[in-house]
Design an enzyme around this catalytic site. Structure first.
Site, PDB file in Angstrom:
ATOM      1  N   LYS A 143       0.822  -1.209   0.000  1.00  0.00           N
ATOM      2  CA  LYS A 143       0.000   0.000   0.000  1.00  0.00           C
ATOM      3  C   LYS A 143       0.862   1.268   0.000  1.00  0.00           C
ATOM      4  O   LYS A 143       0.622   2.181  -0.777  1.00  0.00           O
ATOM      5  CB  LYS A 143      -0.945   0.030   1.215  1.00  0.00           C
ATOM      6  CG  LYS A 143      -1.892  -1.157   1.296  1.00  0.00           C
ATOM      7  CD  LYS A 143      -2.885  -1.014   2.437  1.00  0.00           C
ATOM      8  CE  LYS A 143      -2.298  -1.075   3.831  1.00  0.00           C
ATOM      9  NZ  LYS A 143      -1.722  -2.379   4.210  1.00  0.00           N
ATOM     10  N   ARG A 176      11.305  -6.447   4.965  1.00  0.00           N
ATOM     11  CA  ARG A 176      11.209  -5.019   5.278  1.00  0.00           C
ATOM     12  C   ARG A 176      11.782  -4.734   6.669  1.00  0.00           C
ATOM     13  O   ARG A 176      12.428  -3.725   6.887  1.00  0.00           O
ATOM     14  CB  ARG A 176       9.742  -4.575   5.212  1.00  0.00           C
ATOM     15  CG  ARG A 176       9.564  -3.077   5.422  1.00  0.00           C
ATOM     16  CD  ARG A 176       8.150  -2.637   5.139  1.00  0.00           C
ATOM     17  NE  ARG A 176       7.222  -3.000   6.201  1.00  0.00           N
ATOM     18  CZ  ARG A 176       5.905  -2.801   6.144  1.00  0.00           C
ATOM     19  NH1 ARG A 176       5.368  -2.266   5.071  1.00  0.00           N
ATOM     20  NH2 ARG A 176       5.130  -3.143   7.140  1.00  0.00           N
ATOM     21  N   ARG A 190      -0.513  -9.501  13.273  1.00  0.00           N
ATOM     22  CA  ARG A 190      -1.071  -8.417  12.446  1.00  0.00           C
ATOM     23  C   ARG A 190      -1.930  -8.977  11.312  1.00  0.00           C
ATOM     24  O   ARG A 190      -2.959  -8.403  10.970  1.00  0.00           O
ATOM     25  CB  ARG A 190       0.067  -7.553  11.890  1.00  0.00           C
ATOM     26  CG  ARG A 190       0.574  -6.593  12.950  1.00  0.00           C
ATOM     27  CD  ARG A 190       1.968  -6.135  12.673  1.00  0.00           C
ATOM     28  NE  ARG A 190       2.079  -5.348  11.485  1.00  0.00           N
ATOM     29  CZ  ARG A 190       3.189  -5.276  10.755  1.00  0.00           C
ATOM     30  NH1 ARG A 190       4.255  -5.960  11.096  1.00  0.00           N
ATOM     31  NH2 ARG A 190       3.222  -4.510   9.708  1.00  0.00           N
ATOM     32  N   ARG A 230      11.771  -1.493  11.307  1.00  0.00           N
ATOM     33  CA  ARG A 230      10.464  -1.294  11.958  1.00  0.00           C
ATOM     34  C   ARG A 230      10.237  -2.332  13.034  1.00  0.00           C
ATOM     35  O   ARG A 230      10.342  -3.531  12.792  1.00  0.00           O
ATOM     36  CB  ARG A 230       9.350  -1.398  10.899  1.00  0.00           C
ATOM     37  CG  ARG A 230       8.735  -0.062  10.588  1.00  0.00           C
ATOM     38  CD  ARG A 230       7.679  -0.188   9.570  1.00  0.00           C
ATOM     39  NE  ARG A 230       6.453  -0.795  10.098  1.00  0.00           N
ATOM     40  CZ  ARG A 230       5.285  -0.749   9.481  1.00  0.00           C
ATOM     41  NH1 ARG A 230       5.193  -0.124   8.319  1.00  0.00           N
ATOM     42  NH2 ARG A 230       4.226  -1.310  10.000  1.00  0.00           N
ATOM     43  N   ARG A 245      -9.418   0.682   9.136  1.00  0.00           N
ATOM     44  CA  ARG A 245      -9.063  -0.708   9.446  1.00  0.00           C
ATOM     45  C   ARG A 245     -10.169  -1.411  10.218  1.00  0.00           C
ATOM     46  O   ARG A 245     -10.018  -2.598  10.521  1.00  0.00           O
ATOM     47  CB  ARG A 245      -7.779  -0.741  10.287  1.00  0.00           C
ATOM     48  CG  ARG A 245      -6.504  -0.953   9.481  1.00  0.00           C
ATOM     49  CD  ARG A 245      -5.352  -0.875  10.469  1.00  0.00           C
ATOM     50  NE  ARG A 245      -4.166  -1.578  10.102  1.00  0.00           N
ATOM     51  CZ  ARG A 245      -3.087  -1.011   9.554  1.00  0.00           C
ATOM     52  NH1 ARG A 245      -3.075   0.253   9.243  1.00  0.00           N
ATOM     53  NH2 ARG A 245      -2.007  -1.733   9.315  1.00  0.00           N
TER      54      ARG A 245
HETATM   55  P1  AMP Z   1       0.941   0.311   9.060  1.00  0.00           P
HETATM   56  O1  AMP Z   1       2.110   1.220   8.877  1.00  0.00           O
HETATM   57  O2  AMP Z   1      -0.265   0.778   8.289  1.00  0.00           O
HETATM   58  O3  AMP Z   1       1.277  -1.136   8.790  1.00  0.00           O
HETATM   59  O4  AMP Z   1       0.529   0.394  10.594  1.00  0.00           O
HETATM   60  C1  AMP Z   1       1.395  -0.019  11.616  1.00  0.00           C
HETATM   61  C2  AMP Z   1       0.630  -0.197  12.912  1.00  0.00           C
HETATM   62  O5  AMP Z   1       0.042   1.048  13.297  1.00  0.00           O
HETATM   63  C3  AMP Z   1      -0.549  -1.159  12.836  1.00  0.00           C
HETATM   64  O6  AMP Z   1      -0.153  -2.516  13.026  1.00  0.00           O
HETATM   65  C4  AMP Z   1      -1.424  -0.654  13.994  1.00  0.00           C
HETATM   66  O7  AMP Z   1      -0.899  -1.036  15.245  1.00  0.00           O
HETATM   67  C5  AMP Z   1      -1.244   0.848  13.868  1.00  0.00           C
HETATM   68  N1  AMP Z   1      -2.243   1.427  12.963  1.00  0.00           N
HETATM   69  C6  AMP Z   1      -2.029   2.008  11.741  1.00  0.00           C
HETATM   70  N2  AMP Z   1      -3.168   2.409  11.181  1.00  0.00           N
HETATM   71  C7  AMP Z   1      -4.155   2.061  12.048  1.00  0.00           C
HETATM   72  C8  AMP Z   1      -5.566   2.174  12.028  1.00  0.00           C
HETATM   73  N3  AMP Z   1      -6.215   2.721  10.987  1.00  0.00           N
HETATM   74  N4  AMP Z   1      -6.256   1.694  13.103  1.00  0.00           N
HETATM   75  C9  AMP Z   1      -5.637   1.145  14.157  1.00  0.00           C
HETATM   76  N5  AMP Z   1      -4.306   0.991  14.232  1.00  0.00           N
HETATM   77  C10 AMP Z   1      -3.562   1.444  13.192  1.00  0.00           C
END
Ligand code: AMP
Length: 192
Positions: free
Chosen positions: A14, A128, A146, A134, A89
């Protein structure tokens, strides 16, 4: 305005595609994951709260991310449109997003879903983790968690957006440019 949700499990690509799409369509990129990581590196109160959830591979509470999105939309009200990456989400987040946009006389136009199977996601995320450092990409347990959270809490959005006639699935394996071309075909068809 053109508002696109870029949807898919962690590791679907994404963020990579969002970066290319914002240039092509002159949109703003909103990644809740990036916003949360920036709060963590600033050491803010919000960041401290979010870190515990992120490190366990759990979702940060809806209220926190919805407020972040609301602020971002208000601060960028003169934009041509947005690419939402990693948001919504949950159904609650999707309903809040519909409401935030409709209050401004706006809406989500399409939802592009990058479809990638679990084994490939795990491979990409571990890779990654080595490159980006990360914290949530470092071990298989957090990654699996996740993906499970995605299946349980996020995948119901597929039906939510199908019912609205907005859902478009894209095969998410191939070169970055191949996938990008397939996404732009769908968007250009919508814009015709
Ligand atoms: P991402 O970078 O989108 O993979 O997000 C990393 C982490 O941030 C996720 O595993 C969640 O813990 C948190 N996170 C990101 N976006 C959301 C969201 N829309 N709702 C809840 N938690 C989020």
């Amino acid at each position: 305005m053109l508002n696109i949700v870029l949807f898919g499990p962690p590791g679907a690509g994404k963020g990579t595609q969002a970066e290319k799409l914002i240039n092509r369509y002159n949109l703003k990129h909103i990644s809740t994951g990036d916003l949360l990581r920036s709060e963590i590196s600033k050491g803010s109160e919000l960041g401290l709260k979010a870190k515990d959830f992120i490190d366990k591979g759990m979702l940060v509470p809806d209220e926190i991310v919805i407020r972040m999105i609301e602020n971002f939309l208000n601060q960028n009200s003169n934009s041509n449109g947005f690419i939402f990456d990693g948001f919504p989400r949950t159904i609650k987040q999707a309903e809040a997003l519909d409401k935030l946009l409709s209050d401004k006389g706006d809406k989500i136009d399409i939802v592009i879903s990058l479809e990638v199977k679990k084994e490939e996601l795990i491979k990409r995320l571990l890779n990654r983790g080595k490159i980006s450092g990360r914290s949530d990409d470092q071990n298989i347990e957090t990654i699996e968690n996740r993906i499970n959270v995605y299946n349980k809490e996020t995948s119901p959005l597929i039906d939510f957006y199908k019912k609205q006639g907005k859902y478009r699935g894209i095969y998410g394996i191939g070169t970055i440019d191949e996938i990008f071309n397939n996404i732009t075909k769908v968007i250009d068809e919508y814009l015709k």
